[in-house]
Design a protein around this motif. Structure first.
Motif, mmCIF file in Angstrom:
data_model
loop_
_atom_site.group_PDB
_atom_site.id
_atom_site.type_symbol
_atom_site.label_atom_id
_atom_site.label_comp_id
_atom_site.label_asym_id
_atom_site.label_seq_id
_atom_site.Cartn_x
_atom_site.Cartn_y
_atom_site.Cartn_z
ATOM 1 N N LEU A 34 0.841 -1.195 0.000
ATOM 2 C CA LEU A 34 0.000 0.000 0.000
ATOM 3 C C LEU A 34 0.877 1.247 0.000
ATOM 4 C CD1 LEU A 34 -2.744 -1.011 2.611
ATOM 5 C CD2 LEU A 34 -2.743 -1.359 0.131
ATOM 6 N N THR A 35 0.499 2.218 -0.801
ATOM 7 C CA THR A 35 1.198 3.520 -0.841
ATOM 8 C C THR A 35 0.182 4.638 -0.592
ATOM 9 O OG1 THR A 35 0.878 3.597 -3.220
ATOM 10 C CG2 THR A 35 2.967 2.702 -2.428
ATOM 11 N N PRO A 36 -0.240 4.822 0.642
ATOM 12 C CA PRO A 36 -1.305 5.813 0.922
ATOM 13 C C PRO A 36 -0.808 7.232 1.149
ATOM 14 C CG PRO A 36 -0.778 4.620 2.923
ATOM 15 C CD PRO A 36 0.132 4.071 1.852
ATOM 16 N N PHE A 69 -10.080 10.086 -1.250
ATOM 17 C CA PHE A 69 -10.610 8.721 -1.082
ATOM 18 C C PHE A 69 -11.112 8.163 -2.411
ATOM 19 C CE2 PHE A 69 -14.014 5.718 -0.243
ATOM 20 C CZ PHE A 69 -13.452 4.878 0.711
ATOM 21 N N SER A 96 -8.186 7.578 -4.874
ATOM 22 C CA SER A 96 -7.348 6.425 -4.532
ATOM 23 C C SER A 96 -8.032 5.101 -4.870
ATOM 24 C CB SER A 96 -7.007 6.466 -3.036
ATOM 25 O OG SER A 96 -6.278 5.328 -2.657
ATOM 26 N N ARG A 102 -6.848 2.541 -7.933
ATOM 27 C CA ARG A 102 -6.361 1.210 -7.584
ATOM 28 C C ARG A 102 -7.227 0.118 -8.236
ATOM 29 N NH1 ARG A 102 -1.717 -0.734 -6.346
ATOM 30 N NH2 ARG A 102 -1.409 0.893 -4.751
ATOM 31 N N GLU A 151 -6.435 1.151 1.713
ATOM 32 C CA GLU A 151 -5.505 2.177 1.225
ATOM 33 C C GLU A 151 -6.210 3.532 1.090
ATOM 34 O OE1 GLU A 151 -2.111 2.409 -2.202
ATOM 35 O OE2 GLU A 151 -4.083 1.612 -2.761
ATOM 36 N N ALA A 152 -7.435 3.522 0.543
ATOM 37 C CA ALA A 152 -8.183 4.772 0.395
ATOM 38 C C ALA A 152 -8.561 5.350 1.762
ATOM 39 C CB ALA A 152 -9.427 4.528 -0.455
ATOM 40 N N LEU A 176 -6.863 4.944 4.604
ATOM 41 C CA LEU A 176 -5.655 5.553 5.163
ATOM 42 C C LEU A 176 -5.357 6.899 4.490
ATOM 43 C CD1 LEU A 176 -3.344 2.411 5.508
ATOM 44 C CD2 LEU A 176 -4.434 3.709 7.345
ATOM 45 N N SER A 177 -5.553 6.966 3.186
ATOM 46 C CA SER A 177 -5.339 8.243 2.480
ATOM 47 C C SER A 177 -6.312 9.314 2.980
ATOM 48 C CB SER A 177 -5.514 8.040 0.977
ATOM 49 O OG SER A 177 -4.566 7.137 0.483
ATOM 50 N N THR A 191 -4.897 12.631 4.727
ATOM 51 C CA THR A 191 -5.176 13.944 4.131
ATOM 52 C C THR A 191 -5.469 14.968 5.220
ATOM 53 O OG1 THR A 191 -6.071 12.908 2.159
ATOM 54 C CG2 THR A 191 -6.659 15.205 2.544
ATOM 55 N N SER A 235 6.192 9.209 8.453
ATOM 56 C CA SER A 235 5.832 8.757 7.108
ATOM 57 C C SER A 235 6.986 8.999 6.141
ATOM 58 C CB SER A 235 4.573 9.488 6.624
ATOM 59 O OG SER A 235 3.492 9.265 7.504
#
Length: 833
Positions: free
Chosen positions: A63-65, A134, A137, A141, A163-164, A166-167, A171, A204
């Motif tokens: 995951l790359t959030p 959200f 992302s 994906r 992932e979304a 966490l994003s 944010t 992060s």
């Protein structure tokens, strides 16, 4: 001699070279710092570094959030840096180990597209920014998964949603923390939430260094421990352990092998914060102890050497960190000494600005006062008299000699003789109102062809001249009064400005000592706030458990404070159960050296209900006590209104801090301007200083007062007209030094005028006071009034008021209670003093 001169020259030249070199280094350091700030903030290098590392960062191995939240935050906060941030994120993803460069590129392009649509349909895009991220992302994906695999599994849907989510959270976090890395200077101290957001951002960023190894040392571990060292040194155990937990949690998500790092960092932050009193060395020891304890049980002894080496490198970087850099960061962390100093400087700046404005008004009033004084000065010199005489004679000659055919003979050929003759006529008119000197009149008739006309004109002009002189004098007197009032206001405002600028001195040791002493005897005391410990001006506030009205504040705590401070302390104010825990607020102050006990007896004319006399006792603060009697002209309601109004005006002006003589002149000015029906009032004022028993008496049209000291009776008198008759008068102040046991007797004129059969009334009243057998103020007032009424055969022909005040040494009601039986009491007293 030449050798000494040469050596001295060489020494001075060397000192000059050293000074130039020192200044050169300082200038070079300032230029270097300015260049680095410009490079990091103005050119956006810091955004590039953070973006590059966040582009490399990954958690849970897939995951790359961090990409979209950082890009969205930069877009909203620093839009001109959006392109740089996007390129740096893409470069980080391209050079990373996770292989998500396609996702990062598609996510960036999708965000710009969706954000443009959002800005078109929403007025405030910041509010919907987390939702925008959200949607971007999860849509990107799932679209990539569908394109690559041809189907979307439940696992892929779940991971995309995580992932979304966490994003979405990141944010909101990055919106709080990104301004800290895009702004050159913080504008306000950091809140606890902002500190946590900053730590999450830094942690992060550290995840972007995963996989970087140098001599068996993992870079993210070194940076994480350095971060914990800095914040433990700045904020103590609470901040240090919090930073350790947050940093360790994020690093463990990035690499499961680093899970034990959370325990190590949290424990190291706690120990380092507890040992921060030992400066940098103490914090470093805390990290070493935490590394040894957790490292032995975490990865075992196999990797202990590498873990210990990582901690040593972090300590080395921490030791090399400039003190100024740590101090700058500490100013924004609540609870630190630097933060407190910054707040104090800010408050001092606000206080100085307020005091400066007050001083400006004080200077303005002082300038106006000087202007009125300059304009109102009476120049009583020979030149002024000559000028007035010339003006007077010019008015006379304009109406008499101007049309006379002998004007040239009188005022050109015989100017001196004509001038002297008319001056004599004027002087004679001024003395007698007319020309009674027959010789002078005869000489003038021989000299002037219009003698009667000139004499009549002189009489008329003299009447106008007298009226003008009176008006001019009244204007000058009014100007002087206004000048005195403005000067009084200027002094009050100047003193107020000094009080504003006076910084509150802190007494932490004394507060702790008093708190421990009171709690040691079983008293429930919440806190102690020492405001002042100056001799004679002690002020202490406390929060104490409510005592159900048993009086323990006065009977126990005040005597204990008196023994502790070696000064009599009393309860000044009590507010019951004002705190949430039910505690009461109690204020303690120094007891005055003297107290005044007052008794009053009064009766209206003919036994009526309303008396024309009024009296008042006024506590002016700062240890000053005023006693005043005012007698309005006549009797009844109108006189009572006049005398009461006089005292009310006087009280308000005195309580404002203006000097008593200026206050009386101000009241007199108001009354003299307001009175249209010749209603006047007298004033008998006594000002007693309770610190030294010194008294000032100001008597305006009032009868004498008397001081009874044993068998001796002292008469206090002054001669001033009643208030309201004239606008300007000089207040005669009489001073007396009172002693403990002295009885001050003040009365209205009805008391002294009652015994009509007595010729020497002052001697009669002095003998009456001398024969008194009681010292109680109220009894003295009652006895004197009764004897005065009996001396007049029961008739009350005028309003009668008598105020009796006795000065006594202030003996505390409760004896001091010693707190300690041993010597520490003396040491605490010395600290308190």
């Amino acid at each position: 001699m030449k050798r000494m001169t040469k050596e001295l020259f060489n020494f001075n030249r060397g000192a000059l070279v050293y000074e130039k070199a020192t200044n050169g280094f300082e200038v070079m350091a300032m230029r270097t710092e300015a260049f680095i700030n410009k490079l990091l903030y103005q050119w956006g290098l810091l955004v590039v570094i953070v973006g590059f590392l966040l582009g490399r960062a990954m958690i849970l191995t897939e995951l790359t959030p961090f990409v979209l939240p950082f890009l969205a935050a930069v877009f909203m906060i620093k839009r001109e840096r959006t392109g740089v941030a996007a390129i740096s994120l893409l470069a980080g993803a391209l050079l990373s180990y996770h292989g998500e460069v396609v996702f990062v590129l598609c996510a960036i392009l999708s965000y710009f597209l969706i954000q443009k649509i959002v800005m078109k349909f929403f007025d405030d895009p910041i509010k919907v920014l987390p939702y925008t991220v959200f949607v971007t992302s999860i849509a990107t994906r799932l679209a990539l998964v569908f394109i690559i695999d041809g189907t979307i599994t439940n696992y892929a849907l779940m991971m995309a949603t995580v992932e979304a989510g966490l994003s979405f959270i990141l944010t909101m976090i990055f919106m709080q923390s990104v301004p800290l890395v895009t702004s050159k200077k913080l504008q306000h101290p950091l809140r606890n939430e902002e500190i946590i957001c900053l730590i999450i951002l830094l942690a992060s960023v550290m995840t972007g260094t995963v996989g970087w190894v140098f001599y068996d040392m993992t870079i993210e571990h070194v940076l994480a421990r350095y971060l914990v060292l800095v914040f433990a040194f700045i904020g103590g155990a609470a901040i240090g352990s919090t930073v350790g937990v947050v940093t360790g949690l994020i690093l463990s998500l990035a690499s499961v092998a680093s899970l034990y790092q959370m325990s190590l960092l949290a424990f190291a932050g706690l120990l380092g914060g507890l040992l921060k009193e030992g400066k940098k060395v103490g914090v470093a020891i805390g990290l070493l102890v935490g590394t040894l304890l957790i490292g032995m049980y975490g990865d075992g002894a196999a990797n202990l050497s590498a873990t210990l080496l990582e901690s040593l490198v972090a300590i080395l970087i921490f030791m090399m960190t400039p003190k100024e850099m740590i101090s700058k960061l500490a100013r924004y962390i609540p609870g630190t000494t630097e933060y407190t100093k910054e707040q104090q400087q800010y408050l001092k700046k606000i206080r100085d600005v307020t005091a400066g404005r007050v001083e400006q008004f004080s200077t303005l009033f002082q300038t106006l006062s000087q202007s009125f004084q300059t304009g109102g000065q009476v120049v009583d010199t020979f030149d002024e008299e000559e000028r007035q005489l010339d003006q007077f004679l010019s008015q006379v000659t304009e109406k008499t000699c101007q049309t006379c055919f002998k004007k040239e003979r009188c005022w050109v050929q015989n100017f001196s003789k004509t001038y002297d003759s008319m001056q004599k006529l004027m002087d004679e008119t001024e003395r007698n109102g007319t020309i009674k000197d027959k010789m002078l009149q005869s000489e003038w008739k021989k000299y002037c062809i219009r003698p009667d006309r000139v004499i009549d004109t002189i009489k008329q002009e003299h009447s106008l001249f007298i009226v003008n002189q009176k008006l001019r004098k009244q204007v000058m007197e009014s100007q002087k009064l206004v000048a005195d009032q403005l000067l009084g206001v200027s002094r009050v405002m100047g003193d107020f400005a000094k009080e504003i600028q006076k910084e509150k001195q802190s007494y932490p040791r004394q507060e702790e000592g008093i708190l421990d002493a009171l709690r040691s005897v079983g008293l429930e005391v919440g806190h102690v706030d020492v405001i002042s410990l100056d001799k004679g001006n002690v002020q202490i506030d406390m929060s104490i458990a409510f005592d159900d009205g048993h009086g323990q504040y006065e009977k126990v705590i005040a005597p204990m404070l008196s023994d502790l401070l070696n000064e009599t302390v009393m309860v000044n104010e009590e507010e019951r159960s004002v705190y949430a825990n039910g505690y009461s607020h109690v204020s303690f102050v120094s007891a005055k050296k003297f107290v005044v006990e007052t008794g009053v007896a009064h009766v209206a004319k003919g036994g009526a209900w309303i008396s024309g006399d009024s009296y008042s006792t006024i506590d002016l603060g700062a240890g000053k006590h005023a006693i005043a009697i005012s007698d309005g002209m006549g009797n009844g309601e109108k006189a009572h209104f006049e005398s009461n109004e006089t005292l009310q005006l006087l009280q308000k002006i005195l309580q404002s801090g203006i000097e008593e003589t200026v206050a009386i002149k101000s009241v007199n000015s108001v009354l003299s301007i307001r009175n249209n029906d010749e209603m006047f009032s007298t004033l008998d004022l006594a000002m007693i200083d309770l610190h030294d028993a010194h008294a000032k008496f100001l008597k305006i049209g009032s009868i004498p007062s008397f001081i009874k000291r044993g068998q001796q009776v002292i008469k206090v008198e002054a001669s001033n007209l009643p208030m309201g008759i004239i606008q300007e008068f000089d207040v005669e102040v009489v001073s007396e030094q009172l002693k403990p046991g002295d009885t001050l007797i003040m009365m209205s004129d009805g008391i002294l005028e009652a015994p009509r059969h007595v010729e020497n009334k002052d001697a009669w009243i002095k003998r009456l006071i001398q024969e008194l057998t009681t010292s109680d103020p109220q009894e003295v007032a009652d006895v004197i009034l009764e004897k005065v009424i009996r001396s007049g055969k029961g008739a009350i022909e005028d309003d009668m008021t008598i105020v009796v005040s006795q000065v006594r040494s202030n003996t505390p009601k409760w004896a001091s209670i010693p707190i300690y039986k041993q010597k520490p009491t003396r040491a605490l007293k010395r600290k308190a003093q």
